[in-house]
Design an enzyme around this catalytic site. Structure first.
Site, PDB file in Angstrom:
ATOM      1  N   GLU A 164       8.973  -4.442  10.966  1.00  0.00           N
ATOM      2  CA  GLU A 164       9.400  -3.156  10.408  1.00  0.00           C
ATOM      3  C   GLU A 164       9.873  -2.224  11.501  1.00  0.00           C
ATOM      4  OE1 GLU A 164       7.912   0.507   7.492  1.00  0.00           O
ATOM      5  OE2 GLU A 164       6.649  -1.253   7.760  1.00  0.00           O
ATOM      6  N   ASP A 207       0.824  -1.212   0.000  1.00  0.00           N
ATOM      7  CA  ASP A 207       0.000   0.000   0.000  1.00  0.00           C
ATOM      8  C   ASP A 207       0.855   1.259   0.000  1.00  0.00           C
ATOM      9  OD1 ASP A 207       0.906  -0.036   2.620  1.00  0.00           O
ATOM     10  OD2 ASP A 207      -1.074   0.118   3.539  1.00  0.00           O
ATOM     11  N   SER A 208       2.184   1.083   0.110  1.00  0.00           N
ATOM     12  CA  SER A 208       3.093   2.213  -0.057  1.00  0.00           C
ATOM     13  C   SER A 208       3.012   2.788  -1.466  1.00  0.00           C
ATOM     14  CB  SER A 208       4.533   1.796   0.249  1.00  0.00           C
ATOM     15  OG  SER A 208       4.885   0.617  -0.461  1.00  0.00           O
ATOM     16  N   GLU A 212      -1.629  -5.465   8.739  1.00  0.00           N
ATOM     17  CA  GLU A 212      -0.874  -4.782   9.777  1.00  0.00           C
ATOM     18  C   GLU A 212      -1.548  -4.946  11.137  1.00  0.00           C
ATOM     19  OE1 GLU A 212      -0.079  -0.715   8.945  1.00  0.00           O
ATOM     20  OE2 GLU A 212       0.713  -1.088   6.936  1.00  0.00           O
TER      21      GLU A 212
END
Length: 277
Positions: A182, A44-45, A115
């Site tokens: 991350e 989705d970046s 996430e």
């Protein structure tokens, strides 16, 4: 040779490092395939890197599926993982299953990424029970950046480290096939990697994970606007591309492009008929 499967990726734990890359289109997917990348994440970046948003939140399922289909058309071997965008799964298991299923049914993916830790474990479990493999994602989770105080390293204090350990355990219990870590301290990533039975894939999480992932544009130097500490660029293509485009513009303005070698011509017979008639 078919695509790598989820069990094949899982079998890499502690044995062979997993090479993962975030990609958004046919070109990056094909180049990654030629380089032998094992896992492609349609991240989705893309909201920031491709669409120009300030964060990942605005991107929609439809946009993500467009990117996913493009990557699927450009790759044959890598396991494809679709990134569930903001509010496509947080609202409950029914919508999460529906949207996750779309990545497999319409997007050409074999798995999805979600996430969050303990707070989404029940939703993850529901998606897994529906037969959809899930890659978990803990540490810095960009969809929750505002709640985390921005894009910051997570788990540096004892409370935060214990939470990430609990998040990892909850997601493993929920059935994730792997964990993306991350912006996590390297020592904590090592502990998590040792404690969980599934592979860990790091981004800004040190060298102890079972695999590593970076964004295609960062690896090849196409995103000079922002370069996090954890990125290593193996080329600087942006200046080369600007140089090529400037040369193109100069040739057009000077009348040097196109030349005879880039042009098509009529036969003498047709040209004569046109000019005389």
């Amino acid at each position: 040779m078919g695509r790598l499967s989820v069990p094949e990726i899982q079998a890499r734990k502690g044995r062979e490092p997993i090479v993962a890359l975030t990609a958004y289109d046919v070109v990056s997917a094909r180049l990654a395939e030629e380089a032998g990348v094992d896992l492609l994440l349609i991240g989705d970046s893309a909201a920031m890197v491709v669409l120009g948003h300030e964060d990942t939140l605005p991107i929609t399922m439809e946009e993500m599926l467009t990117f996913s289909r493009a990557v699927a058309r450009g790759s044959e071997r890598a396991l494809l993982v679709g990134d569930l965008p903001f509010l496509s799964y947080q609202t409950g298991p029914v919508e999460a299953i529906r949207n996750a299923g779309r990545f497999l049914k319409e997007g050409g993916c074999q798995a999805v990424k979600m996430e969050g830790g303990q707070e989404v474990a029940e939703i993850v479990a529901a998606v897994v029970r529906a037969g959809i493999p899930v890659l978990g994602h803990i540490g810095l989770t960009p969809q929750r950046a505002s709640a985390l105080g921005g894009y910051r390293v997570q788990g540096r204090d004892l409370e935060g480290a214990r939470k990430l350990l609990a998040d990892a355990e909850a997601l493993v219990e929920a059935g994730v096939f792997a964990l993306l870590l991350e912006c996590v301290p390297a020592e904590l990533s090592r502990i998590i990697t040792q404690r969980v039975p599934v592979p860990t894939i790091g981004i800004g999480a040190g060298p102890h994970c079972d695999g590593q992932i970076l964004v295609f544009h960062d690896v090849v130097g196409l995103w000079p606007r922002f370069r996090p500490k954890f990125v290593r660029s193996y080329a600087e293509l942006a200046p080369e591309i600007v140089r090529a485009l400037r040369n193109y513009a100069q040739d057009v303005r000077a009348g040097n492009f196109p030349g005879p070698e880039e042009s098509f011509s009529l036969s003498e017979e047709v040209l004569k008929a046109l000019t005389e008639g």
